[in-house]
Each structure stands twice: as C-alpha cells, then as structure tokens.
Write an enzyme that holds these catalytic residues in place. Structure first.
Site, short mmCIF file in Angstrom:
data_model
loop_
_atom_site.label_atom_id
_atom_site.label_comp_id
_atom_site.label_asym_id
_atom_site.label_seq_id
_atom_site.Cartn_x
_atom_site.Cartn_y
_atom_site.Cartn_z
N ARG A 15 17.12 22.00 -64.65
CA ARG A 15 16.39 21.16 -65.62
C ARG A 15 15.65 20.01 -64.91
O ARG A 15 14.44 20.06 -64.73
CB ARG A 15 17.38 20.63 -66.67
CG ARG A 15 16.70 20.05 -67.91
CD ARG A 15 16.20 18.63 -67.73
NE ARG A 15 17.24 17.67 -67.39
CZ ARG A 15 16.98 16.41 -67.04
NH1 ARG A 15 15.72 15.96 -66.99
NH2 ARG A 15 17.95 15.58 -66.70
N ASP A 16 16.37 19.01 -64.46
CA ASP A 16 15.70 17.87 -63.81
C ASP A 16 14.98 18.35 -62.56
O ASP A 16 13.90 17.87 -62.22
CB ASP A 16 16.75 16.81 -63.43
CG ASP A 16 16.19 15.39 -63.42
OD1 ASP A 16 14.98 15.24 -63.60
OD2 ASP A 16 16.98 14.44 -63.24
N HIS A 208 23.77 9.24 -62.23
CA HIS A 208 22.66 10.19 -62.11
C HIS A 208 21.61 9.52 -61.22
O HIS A 208 20.71 8.83 -61.69
CB HIS A 208 22.11 10.46 -63.51
CG HIS A 208 20.91 11.37 -63.57
ND1 HIS A 208 20.96 12.64 -64.11
CD2 HIS A 208 19.63 11.19 -63.18
CE1 HIS A 208 19.77 13.20 -64.06
NE2 HIS A 208 18.94 12.34 -63.50
N HIS A 210 18.71 9.38 -58.27
CA HIS A 210 17.67 10.07 -57.51
C HIS A 210 17.61 9.45 -56.10
O HIS A 210 18.10 8.34 -55.87
CB HIS A 210 16.32 9.96 -58.23
CG HIS A 210 16.24 10.83 -59.46
ND1 HIS A 210 15.35 11.86 -59.58
CD2 HIS A 210 16.95 10.82 -60.62
CE1 HIS A 210 15.51 12.45 -60.75
NE2 HIS A 210 16.48 11.84 -61.42
N CYS A 241 9.83 12.73 -59.74
CA CYS A 241 9.53 11.99 -60.96
C CYS A 241 8.02 11.78 -61.00
O CYS A 241 7.45 11.23 -60.06
CB CYS A 241 10.26 10.65 -60.98
SG CYS A 241 9.85 9.68 -62.43
N ASN A 250 16.78 14.46 -57.70
CA ASN A 250 18.15 13.97 -57.74
C ASN A 250 18.73 14.14 -56.35
O ASN A 250 18.29 14.98 -55.58
CB ASN A 250 19.02 14.85 -58.67
CG ASN A 250 18.64 14.74 -60.12
OD1 ASN A 250 17.74 15.43 -60.57
ND2 ASN A 250 19.31 13.88 -60.83
P1 HMG Z 1 5.34 13.10 -79.72
O1 HMG Z 1 3.97 13.57 -79.35
O2 HMG Z 1 5.51 11.65 -80.07
O3 HMG Z 1 6.02 13.95 -80.89
O4 HMG Z 1 6.32 13.49 -78.55
P2 HMG Z 1 5.54 14.62 -82.19
O5 HMG Z 1 6.73 14.76 -83.04
O6 HMG Z 1 4.31 13.90 -82.73
O7 HMG Z 1 5.09 16.09 -81.73
C1 HMG Z 1 3.95 16.35 -80.94
C2 HMG Z 1 3.87 17.84 -80.67
O8 HMG Z 1 5.01 18.26 -79.90
C3 HMG Z 1 3.88 18.69 -81.95
O9 HMG Z 1 3.15 19.86 -81.67
C4 HMG Z 1 5.34 19.05 -82.08
O10 HMG Z 1 5.55 20.24 -82.81
C5 HMG Z 1 5.76 19.24 -80.64
P3 HMG Z 1 1.63 20.01 -82.18
O11 HMG Z 1 1.70 19.82 -83.67
O12 HMG Z 1 0.84 18.94 -81.48
O13 HMG Z 1 1.28 21.40 -81.74
N1 HMG Z 1 7.18 18.98 -80.44
C6 HMG Z 1 8.01 19.84 -79.86
N2 HMG Z 1 7.84 21.06 -79.34
C7 HMG Z 1 8.93 21.68 -78.82
N3 HMG Z 1 10.16 21.10 -78.78
C8 HMG Z 1 10.36 19.88 -79.29
C9 HMG Z 1 9.25 19.20 -79.86
N4 HMG Z 1 9.14 18.00 -80.44
C10 HMG Z 1 7.84 17.87 -80.79
N5 HMG Z 1 11.57 19.33 -79.24
C11 HMG Z 1 8.47 14.06 -77.69
C12 HMG Z 1 7.70 13.15 -78.60
C13 HMG Z 1 9.85 13.48 -77.52
C14 HMG Z 1 8.56 15.45 -78.30
C15 HMG Z 1 7.71 14.16 -76.35
O14 HMG Z 1 7.47 12.86 -75.90
C16 HMG Z 1 8.46 14.91 -75.32
O15 HMG Z 1 8.66 16.10 -75.43
N6 HMG Z 1 8.88 14.23 -74.23
C17 HMG Z 1 9.67 14.85 -73.22
C18 HMG Z 1 9.69 14.04 -71.99
C19 HMG Z 1 10.63 14.67 -70.98
O16 HMG Z 1 11.10 15.78 -71.13
N7 HMG Z 1 10.89 13.92 -69.89
C20 HMG Z 1 11.76 14.38 -68.88
C21 HMG Z 1 13.20 14.39 -69.29
S1 HMG Z 1 13.98 12.80 -69.18
C22 HMG Z 1 14.41 12.66 -67.53
O17 HMG Z 1 14.05 13.49 -66.74
C23 HMG Z 1 15.31 11.54 -67.09
C24 HMG Z 1 16.74 12.01 -66.83
O18 HMG Z 1 16.77 13.00 -65.83
C25 HMG Z 1 17.58 10.81 -66.37
C26 HMG Z 1 16.94 9.99 -65.25
O19 HMG Z 1 16.67 10.53 -64.17
O20 HMG Z 1 16.73 8.81 -65.49
C27 HMG Z 1 17.38 12.59 -68.08
MG MG Z 2 16.73 12.52 -63.62
#
Ligand code: HMG
Ligand code: MG
Length: 300
Positions: A15-16, A208, A210, A241, A250
């Site tokens: 995933r990450d 967690h 990096h 990132c 990570n």
């Molecule tokens: P948004 O644009 O504000 O949301 O995004 P929305 O509800 O307006 O939806 C926009 C579009 O996305 C729509 O599609 C939805 O259907 C679709 P459209 O009508 O434009 O065709 N949608 C989805 N599709 C599939 N699955 C879903 C979903 N939700 C909405 N669940 C949202 C808000 C949260 C969805 C967006 O910002 C997003 O997906 N962000 C993900 C960011 C991400 O994955 N970042 C990496 C993970 S975090 C990380 O890595 C840190 C971590 O490792 C810890 C660390 O290292 O610190 C965990």
């Molecule tokens: Mg991470």
C-alpha cells in the site's frame, strides 16, 4: 526501560510502498503476488490496498481486485485504507479484515491529502468507524506529519496528541504515528511520543517512520526504548511521498527486522524470505532495493 520480548511488524509495502510508484499503474497480478509472498514470511499484518479515489491515487485503483485476488493465509490480517463510507463499503465487499482511517496533525497536509480540514476529517471518519464496528471490522487510525509537515514545518507534539486522542476516543483500536516525510530525529521522536502517550496508552500506538533523512532506524530504536511494540515498515523500503523532495519510502522492513533480531526482540518473521520477497518486487519494478540489509546479504 527494558526492550519488549515481542514486537508486531505491520507490512506497508503493497500500500504505502506502491501507492506513489511513478510510471504506469502496476499490474494487479504483481500486487497480488507481492502480498502472497509477504504472507509466507511470517508477517501477521499486511496492508494490502487503499480504497481511495483513483483520480487521487491511480496506483490503488484496483484495490477491490487486489483484495479479492489474494490468497488468504490463516492468521494474517489483510487491511486497507478507507477515507470515507464509499471506500469502507468497497473494502467490506472485497473482504478486508481490518480498515484504517487516515488524518494528520497538520491542517495544510490534511487539505492536500484528503481535501478537508482536520475537524472535517474527523467528522467524516465518525460514520466510517461506526459502520466498520457494526460490521465487526477493527479500525486503525493514522496520524501523519507527527514530526514535521512539508507545508507547515514544525508540528507541535500537543497537536499530534490531540488528534491521536480524538481517533482513539472515536473507536480506533490503535493509532499509527506517521513521520510522513521522514524528518524526525531520535530526541524529537521521544518527545513526540512522550506527549502522545499522555493521551493514548503506548500499547495502542504504532511507529510509522519514513527514512527520507536516514533517521528511521535510530528513531525506531528511540521509541521502542520508550515502549512502542508495533512498527510499520515497507519491504525493500518501497515508497515515497509526493509532497517531499527526495523522499524515500517507509523504513525497510528487512532493516527493522535485522535490528530487532539483534536486540533479541521476536517478530516471527523470516529475514531471508522477506529479503527474497524484496528482491522479487524490486526486480518487477525495475528499481534497486532501499534496504541496506538486502544489499548486504545479496538480495538487491
Ligand atoms: P474529494 O474530491 O474531496 O471527494 O476527495 P469527493 O467525495 O468529492 O469525491 C470526488 C471523486 O472521487 C468522486 O468521483 C467520488 O466518487 C470519488 P467523480 O464523481 O469525480 O467521478 N471517490 C472515490 N472513489 C473511490 N473510492 C473512494 C472515493 N471517495 C470519493 N473511497 C478523498 C476526498 C478522500 C476521496 C480524496 O482526497 C482521496 O482519495 N485522497 C486519498 C489520498 C491518499 O490516498 N493519500 C495517501 C494515503 S495517506 C498516507 O500515505 C500516509 C500514511 O502512510 C501515514 C504517513 O506516512 O504519514 C497513512
Ligand atoms: Mg506512510
């Protein structure tokens, strides 16, 4: 403080590790094989996918196919990120054993990552946690930018503690503290943990980290000394990132495991099998391993 006897490794590579991989979307079959190979190493917790918007994170667009395609090894928990109800419903349909909501201690990072403020993110997570619990699925909580933010710089440990406490109170069983851009150093890690553990028992916290500045192992050693018993890591140090220049992934699981083995801390994970899996995935991706241990034992 004495070191723990056992420690749980939470594998992040699929995933990450893969979510920010540049270039074309990685084949679903490769993701599935990576998870299946990781399942044979003794790991008990594998984050397998992320049910986020494919427009935001194209590499995770096949989350359902990955989650339904893997061979489930008994005793292994396969988890997924679920930022909202849409993601959770899809994760449940695909058979995720456990899910995770993800927030941050920084307002700016929260906006960039999930397009809302910290308080909006918590409001959004509430029904996710509620439905997951009603479906007998445990929810993990991530807090990003715990030792620094690419937009806001320094982050107050009190703010990390406050967001962590909110997530715990909302029902998360464990809070994973993310040094998202790998800027922490050992004393900073200790101070951050000290602040957070006043609000959340240390047994419910995970590290967690990096490895952007090469500090992750030192930071982990520091927090394990303070009672952390869960570490998130990524095979071959996969990942990066998009918000941090030069950011590596990570900390490599192989490197963490080598350190823990040396400290006499049991994880149940086989270093050679893990390093071979790291070798396999880096070959598939056409990159070199980010694990020093893999290089040293000839699995590069
Ligand atoms: P948004 O644009 O504000 O949301 O995004 P929305 O509800 O307006 O939806 C926009 C579009 O996305 C729509 O599609 C939805 O259907 C679709 P459209 O009508 O434009 O065709 N949608 C989805 N599709 C599939 N699955 C879903 C979903 N939700 C909405 N669940 C949202 C808000 C949260 C969805 C967006 O910002 C997003 O997906 N962000 C993900 C960011 C991400 O994955 N970042 C990496 C993970 S975090 C990380 O890595 C840190 C971590 O490792 C810890 C660390 O290292 O610190 C965990
Ligand atoms: Mg991470």
């Amino acid at each position: 403080m004495a070191f723990p006897k056992h420690l749980r490794l939470f594998e992040m590579g699929a995933r990450d590790g893969l979510q920010n991989e540049p270039g074309p979307v990685i084949d679903t079959a490769i993701k599935i094989e990576l998870i299946n190979r990781l399942s044979e190493t003794g790991l008990t917790h594998i984050e397998a996918a992320s049910f986020v918007s494919p427009k935001w994170v194209p590499q995770m667009g096949d989350a359902s196919a990955v989650m339904t395609g893997i061979k489930r090894k008994p005793g292994v928990t396969y988890s997924a990120l679920t930022p909202n109800l849409k993601g959770l419903e899809e994760a449940i349909a695909a058979g995720a054993d456990e899910v995770a909501v993800f927030g941050a201690a920084s307002e700016a990072f929260t906006q960039k990552n999930i397009n809302c403020s910290i308080s909006e993110s918590l409001e959004r997570f509430a029904p996710v946690i509620e439905l997951a619990q009603a479906s007998n699925i445990r929810v993990r909580g991530y807090v990003s930018t715990v030792m620094g933010c690419p937009y806001e710089g320094e982050i107050d440990p009190a703010q990390v503690a406050a967001v962590s406490r909110e997530l715990l109170d909302m029902g998360c069983y464990e809070i994973s503290l993310g040094d998202t851009i790998g800027v922490g150093t050992p004393m900073k890690a200790k101070r951050m943990l000290e602040a957070v553990s006043k609000q959340v028992p240390v047994e419910k916290l995970a590290a967690h980290f990096h490895d952007t500045y090469g500090q992750a192992l030192a930071n982990l050693y520091a927090v394990v000394e303070e009672g952390i018993t869960v570490i998130d890591a990524s095979v071959a140090g996969l990942g990066g990132c998009p918000y941090a220049k030069g950011a590596s992934g990570n900390v490599a699981t192989e490197d963490v495991l080598y350190m823990l083995n040396g400290l006499g801390i049991e994880t149940g994970v086989d270093l050679n099998k893990l390093a071979q899996t790291g070798h396999w995935i880096t070959q598939q991706l056409g990159r070199t391993s980010g694990s020093k241990v893999a290089l040293a034992i000839g699995c590069q």
